[in-house]
Design a protein around this motif. Structure first.
Motif, PDB file in Angstrom:
ATOM      1  N   ASP A 117       0.853  -1.182   0.000  1.00 29.15           N
ATOM      2  CA  ASP A 117       0.000   0.000   0.000  1.00 29.15           C
ATOM      3  C   ASP A 117       0.893   1.237   0.000  1.00 29.15           C
ATOM      4  O   ASP A 117       1.080   1.883  -1.016  1.00 29.15           O
ATOM      5  CB  ASP A 117      -0.925  -0.017   1.217  1.00 29.15           C
ATOM      6  N   ARG A 118       1.503   1.547   1.149  1.00 23.10           N
ATOM      7  CA  ARG A 118       2.470   2.632   1.224  1.00 23.10           C
ATOM      8  C   ARG A 118       3.809   2.080   1.687  1.00 23.10           C
ATOM      9  O   ARG A 118       3.871   1.139   2.484  1.00 23.10           O
ATOM     10  CB  ARG A 118       1.982   3.739   2.166  1.00 23.10           C
ATOM     11  N   LEU A 119       4.884   2.692   1.195  1.00 22.88           N
ATOM     12  CA  LEU A 119       6.240   2.167   1.389  1.00 22.88           C
ATOM     13  C   LEU A 119       7.103   3.203   2.092  1.00 22.88           C
ATOM     14  O   LEU A 119       7.160   4.355   1.674  1.00 22.88           O
ATOM     15  CB  LEU A 119       6.830   1.822   0.018  1.00 22.88           C
ATOM     16  N   VAL A 120       7.782   2.790   3.172  1.00 20.63           N
ATOM     17  CA  VAL A 120       8.728   3.653   3.869  1.00 20.63           C
ATOM     18  C   VAL A 120      10.105   3.002   3.789  1.00 20.63           C
ATOM     19  O   VAL A 120      10.291   1.860   4.217  1.00 20.63           O
ATOM     20  CB  VAL A 120       8.345   3.885   5.344  1.00 20.63           C
ATOM     21  N   LEU A 121      11.061   3.740   3.242  1.00 21.67           N
ATOM     22  CA  LEU A 121      12.443   3.272   3.086  1.00 21.67           C
ATOM     23  C   LEU A 121      13.328   4.133   3.964  1.00 21.67           C
ATOM     24  O   LEU A 121      13.531   5.310   3.695  1.00 21.67           O
ATOM     25  CB  LEU A 121      12.878   3.389   1.626  1.00 21.67           C
ATOM     26  N   SER A 122      13.861   3.540   5.021  1.00 19.41           N
ATOM     27  CA  SER A 122      14.624   4.308   5.995  1.00 19.41           C
ATOM     28  C   SER A 122      16.092   3.898   5.995  1.00 19.41           C
ATOM     29  O   SER A 122      16.406   2.701   6.026  1.00 19.41           O
ATOM     30  CB  SER A 122      14.034   4.107   7.400  1.00 19.41           C
ATOM     31  N   ASN A 123      16.968   4.885   5.945  1.00 16.21           N
ATOM     32  CA  ASN A 123      18.412   4.663   6.101  1.00 16.21           C
ATOM     33  C   ASN A 123      18.881   3.484   5.256  1.00 16.21           C
ATOM     34  O   ASN A 123      19.407   2.488   5.762  1.00 16.21           O
ATOM     35  CB  ASN A 123      18.751   4.460   7.577  1.00 16.21           C
ATOM     36  N   THR A 124      18.690   3.640   3.954  1.00 11.70           N
ATOM     37  CA  THR A 124      19.018   2.560   3.042  1.00 11.70           C
ATOM     38  C   THR A 124      19.647   3.127   1.779  1.00 11.70           C
ATOM     39  O   THR A 124      19.807   4.343   1.630  1.00 11.70           O
ATOM     40  CB  THR A 124      17.762   1.724   2.720  1.00 11.70           C
ATOM     41  N   SER A 125      20.027   2.245   0.872  1.00  7.29           N
ATOM     42  CA  SER A 125      20.664   2.619  -0.383  1.00  7.29           C
ATOM     43  C   SER A 125      20.103   1.750  -1.497  1.00  7.29           C
ATOM     44  O   SER A 125      19.546   0.678  -1.243  1.00  7.29           O
ATOM     45  CB  SER A 125      22.188   2.419  -0.317  1.00  7.29           C
ATOM     46  N   ALA A 126      20.272   2.196  -2.720  1.00  7.73           N
ATOM     47  CA  ALA A 126      19.952   1.357  -3.868  1.00  7.73           C
ATOM     48  C   ALA A 126      21.141   0.470  -4.222  1.00  7.73           C
ATOM     49  O   ALA A 126      20.983  -0.583  -4.839  1.00  7.73           O
ATOM     50  CB  ALA A 126      19.557   2.215  -5.059  1.00  7.73           C
ATOM     51  N   HIS A 127      22.330   0.904  -3.813  1.00  5.41           N
ATOM     52  CA  HIS A 127      23.552   0.152  -4.102  1.00  5.41           C
ATOM     53  C   HIS A 127      24.618   0.553  -3.099  1.00  5.41           C
ATOM     54  O   HIS A 127      24.798   1.736  -2.801  1.00  5.41           O
ATOM     55  CB  HIS A 127      24.039   0.448  -5.521  1.00  5.41           C
ATOM     56  N   LEU A 128      25.303  -0.453  -2.550  1.00 12.42           N
ATOM     57  CA  LEU A 128      26.421  -0.199  -1.633  1.00 12.42           C
ATOM     58  C   LEU A 128      27.644  -0.955  -2.137  1.00 12.42           C
ATOM     59  O   LEU A 128      27.553  -2.127  -2.486  1.00 12.42           O
ATOM     60  CB  LEU A 128      26.090  -0.657  -0.209  1.00 12.42           C
ATOM     61  N   GLY A 129      28.743  -0.317  -2.144  1.00 14.35           N
ATOM     62  CA  GLY A 129      29.973  -0.969  -2.604  1.00 14.35           C
ATOM     63  C   GLY A 129      31.170  -0.414  -1.856  1.00 14.35           C
ATOM     64  O   GLY A 129      31.002   0.370  -0.921  1.00 14.35           O
ATOM     65  N   PRO A 130      32.371  -0.813  -2.284  1.00 17.92           N
ATOM     66  CA  PRO A 130      32.645  -1.738  -3.387  1.00 17.92           C
ATOM     67  C   PRO A 130      32.464  -3.191  -2.953  1.00 17.92           C
ATOM     68  O   PRO A 130      32.494  -3.494  -1.755  1.00 17.92           O
ATOM     69  CB  PRO A 130      34.103  -1.438  -3.716  1.00 17.92           C
ATOM     70  N   PRO A 131      32.303  -4.116  -3.906  1.00 21.42           N
ATOM     71  CA  PRO A 131      32.092  -5.517  -3.540  1.00 21.42           C
ATOM     72  C   PRO A 131      33.255  -6.111  -2.757  1.00 21.42           C
ATOM     73  O   PRO A 131      33.058  -7.005  -1.930  1.00 21.42           O
ATOM     74  CB  PRO A 131      31.898  -6.215  -4.892  1.00 21.42           C
ATOM     75  N   GLN A 132      34.468  -5.597  -3.006  1.00 28.69           N
ATOM     76  CA  GLN A 132      35.636  -6.126  -2.289  1.00 28.69           C
ATOM     77  C   GLN A 132      35.512  -5.923  -0.776  1.00 28.69           C
ATOM     78  O   GLN A 132      36.009  -6.731   0.012  1.00 28.69           O
ATOM     79  CB  GLN A 132      36.915  -5.461  -2.804  1.00 28.69           C
ATOM     80  N   GLU A 133      34.836  -4.846  -0.371  1.00 30.09           N
ATOM     81  CA  GLU A 133      34.643  -4.586   1.058  1.00 30.09           C
ATOM     82  C   GLU A 133      33.750  -5.666   1.676  1.00 30.09           C
ATOM     83  O   GLU A 133      34.021  -6.149   2.782  1.00 30.09           O
ATOM     84  CB  GLU A 133      34.033  -3.199   1.259  1.00 30.09           C
ATOM     85  N   PHE A 134      32.722  -6.052   0.969  1.00 28.18           N
ATOM     86  CA  PHE A 134      31.845  -7.105   1.488  1.00 28.18           C
ATOM     87  C   PHE A 134      32.548  -8.454   1.446  1.00 28.18           C
ATOM     88  O   PHE A 134      32.346  -9.289   2.338  1.00 28.18           O
ATOM     89  CB  PHE A 134      30.535  -7.126   0.710  1.00 28.18           C
ATOM     90  N   ASP A 135      33.374  -8.682   0.429  1.00 28.30           N
ATOM     91  CA  ASP A 135      34.155  -9.923   0.403  1.00 28.30           C
ATOM     92  C   ASP A 135      35.068 -10.003   1.623  1.00 28.30           C
ATOM     93  O   ASP A 135      35.226 -11.086   2.218  1.00 28.30           O
ATOM     94  CB  ASP A 135      35.000  -9.986  -0.874  1.00 28.30           C
ATOM     95  N   ARG A 136      35.668  -8.865   1.999  1.00 31.56           N
ATOM     96  CA  ARG A 136      36.543  -8.847   3.181  1.00 31.56           C
ATOM     97  C   ARG A 136      35.757  -9.180   4.439  1.00 31.56           C
ATOM     98  O   ARG A 136      36.200  -9.982   5.283  1.00 31.56           O
ATOM     99  CB  ARG A 136      37.195  -7.471   3.312  1.00 31.56           C
ATOM    100  N   ARG A 137      34.577  -8.580   4.571  1.00 30.94           N
ATOM    101  CA  ARG A 137      33.754  -8.838   5.756  1.00 30.94           C
ATOM    102  C   ARG A 137      33.294 -10.295   5.812  1.00 30.94           C
ATOM    103  O   ARG A 137      33.253 -10.907   6.883  1.00 30.94           O
ATOM    104  CB  ARG A 137      32.531  -7.912   5.757  1.00 30.94           C
ATOM    105  N   ILE A 138      32.950 -10.844   4.653  1.00 30.75           N
ATOM    106  CA  ILE A 138      32.530 -12.245   4.611  1.00 30.75           C
ATOM    107  C   ILE A 138      33.680 -13.158   5.017  1.00 30.75           C
ATOM    108  O   ILE A 138      33.494 -14.133   5.755  1.00 30.75           O
ATOM    109  CB  ILE A 138      32.004 -12.591   3.203  1.00 30.75           C
ATOM    110  N   ALA A 139      34.884 -12.836   4.555  1.00 32.56           N
ATOM    111  CA  ALA A 139      36.057 -13.646   4.907  1.00 32.56           C
ATOM    112  C   ALA A 139      36.311 -13.626   6.411  1.00 32.56           C
ATOM    113  O   ALA A 139      36.767 -14.628   6.991  1.00 32.56           O
ATOM    114  CB  ALA A 139      37.287 -13.128   4.160  1.00 32.56           C
ATOM    115  N   GLU A 140      36.006 -12.510   7.070  1.00 31.61           N
ATOM    116  CA  GLU A 140      36.194 -12.406   8.517  1.00 31.61           C
ATOM    117  C   GLU A 140      35.239 -13.302   9.293  1.00 31.61           C
ATOM    118  O   GLU A 140      35.438 -13.545  10.487  1.00 31.61           O
ATOM    119  CB  GLU A 140      35.981 -10.959   8.975  1.00 31.61           C
ATOM    120  N   LEU A 141      34.198 -13.776   8.625  1.00 31.20           N
ATOM    121  CA  LEU A 141      33.160 -14.551   9.306  1.00 31.20           C
ATOM    122  C   LEU A 141      33.357 -16.051   9.162  1.00 31.20           C
ATOM    123  O   LEU A 141      32.456 -16.834   9.458  1.00 31.20           O
ATOM    124  CB  LEU A 141      31.782 -14.143   8.766  1.00 31.20           C
TER     125      LEU A 141
END
Length: 266
Positions: A117-141
């Motif tokens: 019906d109605r949509l609220v988008l709070s503190n978000t993005s359409a795209h976050l990068g770079p992918p290498q940063e997320f790869d680093r975080r995944i490796a830490e896990l």
């Protein structure tokens, strides 16, 4: 797990959810940030439940929901919502998503507008990068994971230093949510964000939309929210004087804005 109910998705994941508020009120579905649970909304529940039938759920990989192995996709996270609504017999709801929940909200607005019906988008993005940063975080896990250090990183990104250093109970409750998050679930969630770019298709959202940003947000910068609002026809845009969690740091202004928008007030 008091108050929780569970459903099983098409791919076999067990998901936690709960209802609060009057059964005859409009349904408002809340979608949480990464590394939190549906309890991230506890502070605003007394007010929201007075006006809405609030449906909260734990995103897969978070809270009391299952944390399957492997990379999650935004399509899968979006389908989890659709399957829950189908299972509950809910054709259309208001949807409020924060951070990762906001990614899911954008997906729903593009892929399943008939359910919103109605949509609220709070503190978000359409795209976050770079992918290498997320790869680093995944490796830490993987292996010997230092969840204390990971939790401290989240907390420092979510709250102003004054609140963190004072070790306020609300801050510590969020720290505990991170500590209880499955490393496997967190890695899967990171992959969903890493692999998502909605910047070209978010313009297809047709539902009435309110975009909220935090003036001091270093995770999903205010400029990201502004870009989403500019891309969605007729979207409203609000900046609050907070970091990443306006539902905590700017609680009154956040609730007032959400309620006014969902009620159709100008």
């Amino acid at each position: 797990m008091e108050g929780l109910s569970f459903f099983t998705t098409g791919d076999g994941a067990r998901m936690a959810y709960r209802f609060d508020g009057r059964a005859d009120a409009p349904v408002l579905m809340l979608s949480n940030s990464i590394a939190t649970s549906l309890h991230m909304w506890d502070g605003v529940m007394p007010d929201l439940a007075e006006h809405f039938r609030v449906l909260r759920y734990d995103t897969r990989g978070n809270g009391a929901s299952d944390a399957p192995a492997g990379a999650y996709s935004l399509d899968r996270l979006g389908r989890d919502v659709i399957e829950l609504l189908d299972g509950l017999g809910l054709e259309r709801v208001h949807f409020l998503g924060l951070s990762l929940g906001g990614f899911i909200g954008q997906w729903l607005g593009v892929r399943a507008p008939e359910r919103i019906d109605r949509l609220v988008l709070s503190n978000t993005s359409a795209h976050l990068g770079p992918p290498q940063e997320f790869d680093r975080r995944i490796a830490e896990l993987t292996g010997d994971v230092d969840m204390q250090a990971i939790a401290e990183g989240f907390i420092r990104n979510w709250f102003p230093s004054s609140m963190v250093d004072a070790r306020l109970p609300v801050v510590e409750s969020f720290r505990e949510m991170v500590l209880q998050t499955s490393p496997q679930g967190l890695a899967g969630s990171y992959a969903a964000v890493r692999d998502t770019d909605l910047s070209r298709i978010v313009t297809l959202v047709t539902r009435p939309t309110l975009v909220i940003s935090g003036e001091h947000d270093n995770v999903t910068a205010a400029s990201h929210g502004e870009a989403i609002a500019a891309a969605i026809p007729g979207a409203r845009y609000l900046v609050l004087p907070c970091v990443h969690l306006p539902n905590v740091e700017s609680e009154r202004a956040f609730v007032d804005a959400v309620r006014a928008f969902l009620s159709g007030a100008a």
